[in-house]
Each structure stands twice: as C-alpha cells, then as structure tokens.
Design an enzyme around this catalytic site. Structure first.
Site, PDB file in Angstrom:
ATOM      1  CE1 TYR A  54      -3.738   2.257   0.371  1.00  0.00           C
ATOM      2  CE2 TYR A  54      -2.703   3.335   2.061  1.00  0.00           C
ATOM      3  CZ  TYR A  54      -3.670   3.478   1.386  1.00  0.00           C
ATOM      4  OH  TYR A  54      -4.677   4.375   1.298  1.00  0.00           O
ATOM      5  CG  ASN A 106      -6.090   7.367  10.010  1.00  0.00           C
ATOM      6  OD1 ASN A 106      -5.110   7.370   9.556  1.00  0.00           O
ATOM      7  ND2 ASN A 106      -6.533   6.045  10.943  1.00  0.00           N
ATOM      8  NE  ARG A 120     -10.377   2.047   5.844  1.00  0.00           N
ATOM      9  CZ  ARG A 120     -10.474   2.769   4.584  1.00  0.00           C
ATOM     10  NH1 ARG A 120     -10.823   4.134   4.869  1.00  0.00           N
ATOM     11  NH2 ARG A 120     -10.532   2.352   3.416  1.00  0.00           N
ATOM     12  CB  VAL A 121      -8.428   2.380  14.281  1.00  0.00           C
ATOM     13  CG1 VAL A 121      -8.320   4.005  14.057  1.00  0.00           C
ATOM     14  CG2 VAL A 121      -8.375   2.209  15.952  1.00  0.00           C
ATOM     15  CG  PHE A 136     -12.150   1.528  18.885  1.00  0.00           C
ATOM     16  CD1 PHE A 136     -11.715   0.251  18.679  1.00  0.00           C
ATOM     17  CD2 PHE A 136     -11.202   2.708  18.988  1.00  0.00           C
ATOM     18  CE1 PHE A 136     -10.293  -0.071  19.162  1.00  0.00           C
ATOM     19  CE2 PHE A 136     -10.029   2.404  19.239  1.00  0.00           C
ATOM     20  CZ  PHE A 136      -9.497   1.340  19.539  1.00  0.00           C
ATOM     21  NE  ARG A 187      -2.226   5.213  12.666  1.00  0.00           N
ATOM     22  CZ  ARG A 187      -1.394   4.684  13.441  1.00  0.00           C
ATOM     23  NH1 ARG A 187      -0.585   5.254  14.138  1.00  0.00           N
ATOM     24  NH2 ARG A 187      -0.870   3.448  13.049  1.00  0.00           N
ATOM     25  NE  ARG A 222       1.110   8.604   9.605  1.00  0.00           N
ATOM     26  CZ  ARG A 222       1.297   7.186   9.242  1.00  0.00           C
ATOM     27  NH1 ARG A 222       0.657   6.726   8.761  1.00  0.00           N
ATOM     28  NH2 ARG A 222       2.524   6.907   9.064  1.00  0.00           N
TER      29      ARG A 222
HETATM   30  N1  LIG Z   1     -10.202   6.549   4.490  1.00  0.00           N
HETATM   31  C1  LIG Z   1      -8.961   7.253   4.787  1.00  0.00           C
HETATM   32  O1  LIG Z   1      -8.776   7.238   5.906  1.00  0.00           O
HETATM   33  C2  LIG Z   1      -7.916   7.196   3.580  1.00  0.00           C
HETATM   34  C3  LIG Z   1      -6.398   7.511   4.158  1.00  0.00           C
HETATM   35  C4  LIG Z   1      -5.667   7.833   3.271  1.00  0.00           C
HETATM   36  C5  LIG Z   1      -5.785   7.675   1.804  1.00  0.00           C
HETATM   37  N2  LIG Z   1      -7.186   7.196   1.507  1.00  0.00           N
HETATM   38  C6  LIG Z   1      -7.222   7.052  -0.197  1.00  0.00           C
HETATM   39  O2  LIG Z   1      -8.526   7.650  -0.309  1.00  0.00           O
HETATM   40  C7  LIG Z   1      -9.104   6.861  -1.463  1.00  0.00           C
HETATM   41  C8  LIG Z   1     -10.567   6.293  -0.974  1.00  0.00           C
HETATM   42  O3  LIG Z   1     -10.375   5.681   0.111  1.00  0.00           O
HETATM   43  P1  LIG Z   1     -11.835   5.173   1.076  1.00  0.00           P
HETATM   44  O4  LIG Z   1     -11.619   5.312   2.484  1.00  0.00           O
HETATM   45  O5  LIG Z   1     -13.079   5.867   0.354  1.00  0.00           O
HETATM   46  O6  LIG Z   1     -11.938   3.759   0.671  1.00  0.00           O
HETATM   47  P2  LIG Z   1     -12.805   2.534   0.143  1.00  0.00           P
HETATM   48  O7  LIG Z   1     -12.414   1.235   0.065  1.00  0.00           O
HETATM   49  O8  LIG Z   1     -14.200   2.826   0.511  1.00  0.00           O
HETATM   50  O9  LIG Z   1     -13.050   3.218  -1.405  1.00  0.00           O
HETATM   51  C9  LIG Z   1     -12.119   2.783  -2.420  1.00  0.00           C
HETATM   52  C10 LIG Z   1     -13.296   2.391  -3.606  1.00  0.00           C
HETATM   53  O10 LIG Z   1     -12.278   1.927  -4.964  1.00  0.00           O
HETATM   54  C11 LIG Z   1     -12.770   0.778  -5.714  1.00  0.00           C
HETATM   55  N3  LIG Z   1     -11.761  -0.036  -6.178  1.00  0.00           N
HETATM   56  C12 LIG Z   1     -10.829  -0.692  -5.419  1.00  0.00           C
HETATM   57  N4  LIG Z   1     -10.128  -1.234  -6.289  1.00  0.00           N
HETATM   58  C13 LIG Z   1     -10.328  -0.844  -7.604  1.00  0.00           C
HETATM   59  C14 LIG Z   1     -10.060  -1.131  -8.967  1.00  0.00           C
HETATM   60  N5  LIG Z   1      -9.076  -1.989  -9.118  1.00  0.00           N
HETATM   61  N6  LIG Z   1     -10.766  -0.744  -9.801  1.00  0.00           N
HETATM   62  C15 LIG Z   1     -11.878   0.100  -9.695  1.00  0.00           C
HETATM   63  N7  LIG Z   1     -12.401   0.381  -8.673  1.00  0.00           N
HETATM   64  C16 LIG Z   1     -11.867  -0.225  -7.442  1.00  0.00           C
HETATM   65  C17 LIG Z   1     -13.530   0.161  -4.282  1.00  0.00           C
HETATM   66  O11 LIG Z   1     -14.793  -0.718  -4.852  1.00  0.00           O
HETATM   67  C18 LIG Z   1     -14.097   1.271  -3.301  1.00  0.00           C
HETATM   68  O12 LIG Z   1     -15.603   1.622  -3.842  1.00  0.00           O
HETATM   69  C19 LIG Z   1      -8.346   5.600  -1.557  1.00  0.00           C
HETATM   70  O13 LIG Z   1      -7.253   6.014  -2.640  1.00  0.00           O
HETATM   71  C20 LIG Z   1      -7.234   5.402  -0.152  1.00  0.00           C
HETATM   72  O14 LIG Z   1      -5.934   4.927  -0.623  1.00  0.00           O
HETATM   73  C21 LIG Z   1      -7.989   6.977   2.239  1.00  0.00           C
END
Ligand SMILES: NC(=O)c1ccc[n+]([C@@H]2O[C@H](COP(=O)([O-])OP(=O)(O)OC[C@H]3O[C@@H](n4cnc5c(N)ncnc54)[C@H](O)[C@@H]3O)[C@@H](O)[C@H]2O)c1
Length: 315
Positions: free
Chosen positions: A144, A173, A185-186, A190, A210, A274
């Site tokens: 990741y 986060n 996720r935390v 919880f 965090r 973090r």
């Molecule tokens: N939520 C957080 O705390 C957080 C923190 C840091 C970064 N991010 C980044 O923000 C973005 C959104 O995160 P989120 O929390 O909404 O996660 P999430 O898992 O709810 O959303 C990700 C979406 O991408 C889709 N997906 C995964 N692989 C795919 C593929 N190969 N093709 C098409 N769609 C695909 C999933 O079905 C999902 O709908 C991500 O890039 C994540 O890395 C999130």
C-alpha cells in the site's frame, strides 16, 4: 490537437502532447464539467460524488469494481441523467498509469488521493510534505505505502514530461458515515464493537497516535486542492492527535459506557505516531477542518446503527 515536433539533435520525431482541455483549470461549481471518479462507490468517493452532483452543470462518471465499495453508496444517483456508473477494474495493467494515460489523452486535470502512509513510521513529527518518509520496503504494509509512493512518482513524471495538470492529496485517517463496517480501520472497528456490545480491541501498545478527519472536511479539502493552482503534495487531515487508548475511551464514553477495553497484539510496522502539519493546506487552499472528533462520532454512530440494524437504547 496532436502535432509533430522534433526533439534533440537526432531529429527523432515524436508526438507532442495534445492541447490540454480548456476546462482543466475550470472550477467544479462554475463550469460544465465531466468528472471521472475511480473508486467513487467507496467511502470518500461517494461523498465526493454527492458534493459534485450538487452543481447542475456537472456530469459525474464513476468507475468502480466494487472491491470494497458498493452501489448502495450511490443509490440516490443511479438513473440520474447526469450520472453514470461503470463496473470497471482500473488495475487492468496499473491503475494510476491507466488514469494518467486517459488524462493525457483528453487533456484533463487529475487528482491522486495519496496517503499519510507515504511517511511510513515517521521520524519527523508532525509530518510536513517535504519529509520523505520512513517506509519498510519489504514489510507487510509495504504494497500500500510503496504503491502510493510510486503513484506519486508517476503523477510527477507525467507532469514534468507531458505538462499534465496534477494534484496530489496526502490523506490522513478519514472517518464518517458509509465507512466499511468490517475492514479493520480503527474508528470503524471501535464504533462497530461498541454498538455490538463487544470489547474494544486496542492494538498494543495503545500509545500510538492517529489524527482523524471527518469526511465532509476531507471532501472540502479535496475540492479546494483540485480548484487551486498548486500541484501538491498537500496534507489533508485533522491535526487533532489521539492515542488509540484515548480514542477507545472516547468511543466508550459516547456510545457504550458498559463495554470493556482490551489490548491485542499489533501488526508489524504499525506507525507509532501520525499527525499532519497542515500549514500548506491553510496557506495555499485556505482550508482547515471544522468537525471535531466528538462531533463526528455521533454522526457515524447513527449510520452504523442503521446499517447494523441495532437501534440505540439511550432514550
Ligand atoms: N479513508 C482514509 O482514511 C484514507 C486515508 C488515506 C488515503 N485514502 C485514500 O483515499 C481513497 C478512497 O479511500 P476510501 O476510504 O474511500 O476507501 P474505500 O475502500 O471505501 O473506497 C475505494 C473504492 O475503490 C474501489 N476500487 C478498489 N479497487 C478498484 C479497482 N481496481 N478498480 C476500480 N475500483 C476499485 C472500491 O470498490 C471502493 O469503492 C483511496 O485511494 C485511499 O487509499 C483514504
């Protein structure tokens, strides 16, 4: 329009990048825009869709393979004339590279949702964008962290080489309604445990910290970044910093004072601290988060209770 140009002394003929779309610098709420959101059926993506659909001129397309996301998150838009949902796996080759190729072809502006994980287990606190990070390249979390680092590299390569308009958000986060209930996720852990009357499992030592950003603040930050002139990377997160024990105590107090807090083994390479330094976001985007953790938890609790089918017995 593509045109032929000669390059260097060897007169090699290469195609110039296409003229960028005049819309690439347009504002989301002022122009007619067609916006593609990969992963738009997920947690943050679906909230972003809601916000962008508020402008009656925007057309929004979501490409998602429902790996962790769900059509449910978008149900109010399905069938809407300005909305399209496509089941598609963007990794058929390499996701970010594919989307960069598309952005180059149509002259679009592109935002990468990178992550605070690029800082690894940081040796600088709070984390500023110019810190290069401390990532174990062969650890269990590395795919990741390193994946996002490579995605940032590709974005900058396309920016330098092809003049692509890029934006990079380093997301810390984020929490709120529609989060996956059981993805580990935390905050969601919880809250779900407290609602289900299960002990809150704090990974040892519990003093790791965090910072938690409510999703509406996150969406506001992402839109400001996309509309501004700065490529980033820019940290988007809430600088309020909590130890995992403090978070567990807060969830316990607010949702279910009867539950126990227990400690469990941690996973390897868990970052010890973090906290975003958001000076850049404040200065360049005029952004800072508004929702405090204690305001966000009840909003998320309500959504989780509905989805788990466990109403509150507080009243
Ligand atoms: N939520 C957080 O705390 C957080 C923190 C840091 C970064 N991010 C980044 O923000 C973005 C959104 O995160 P989120 O929390 O909404 O996660 P999430 O898992 O709810 O959303 C990700 C979406 O991408 C889709 N997906 C995964 N692989 C795919 C593929 N190969 N093709 C098409 N769609 C695909 C999933 O079905 C999902 O709908 C991500 O890039 C994540 O890395 C999130």
């Amino acid at each position: 329009m593509a045109k032929e140009v000669s390059q260097g002394d060897n007169h090699a003929s290469v195609k110039a990048p296409p003229e960028p779309s005049p819309l690439r610098k347009a504002k989301f709420f002022k122009a007619n825009m067609r916006i593609l959101i990969t992963g738009g059926a997920g947690f943050i993506g679906s909230h972003l869709v809601d916000k962008l659909m508020e402008n009656e001129k925007n057309e929004v397309i979501v490409a998602d393979n429902y790996f962790t996301g769900s059509k449910d998150n978008l149900k109010k838009w399905i069938g809407h004339p300005r909305f399209e949902l496509i089941r598609h796996d963007v990794t058929e080759v390499i996701g970010t590279l594919n989307v960069l190729g598309l952005a180059k072809r149509v002259g679009a502006r592109i935002l990468l949702t990178s992550t605070s994980e690029v800082y690894g287990d940081p040796l600088v606190h709070p984390q500023t964008e110019d810190y290069w990070g401390n990532v174990n390249p062969i650890g269990v979390r590395s795919c990741y962290d390193e994946g996002k680092r490579v995605a940032e590299t590709l974005m900058f390569d396309y920016h330098r080489q092809h003049g692509l308009e890029i934006r990079i958000a380093r997301i810390f986060n984020t929490y709120g309604p529609r989060m996956n209930i059981d993805d580990g996720r935390v905050v969601s852990n919880f809250i779900a445990q407290a609602i289900r009357d299960e002990p809150l499992t704090v990974q040892l030592p519990g003093t790791q910290t965090r910072s938690f950003c409510y999703v509406s603040d996150m969406v506001d930050g992402l839109i400001r970044l996309m509309e501004g002139d700065n490529t980033g990377p820019i940290n988007i997160g809430n600088p309020g910093e909590f130890t995992m024990l403090e978070l567990a105590e807060t969830v316990k107090e607010m949702i279910n004072p009867e539950v126990k807090i227990v400690t469990v083994e941690n996973t390897p390479d868990d970052p010890r601290q973090r906290k975003p330094d958001i000076t850049k976001a404040k200065e360049l985007l005029g952004w800072e988060p508004k929702i405090k953790l204690r305001e966000g938890i009840p909003l998320m609790e309500e959504d989780f209770r509905q989805r788990l089918g466990i109403p509150s017995n507080k009243n």
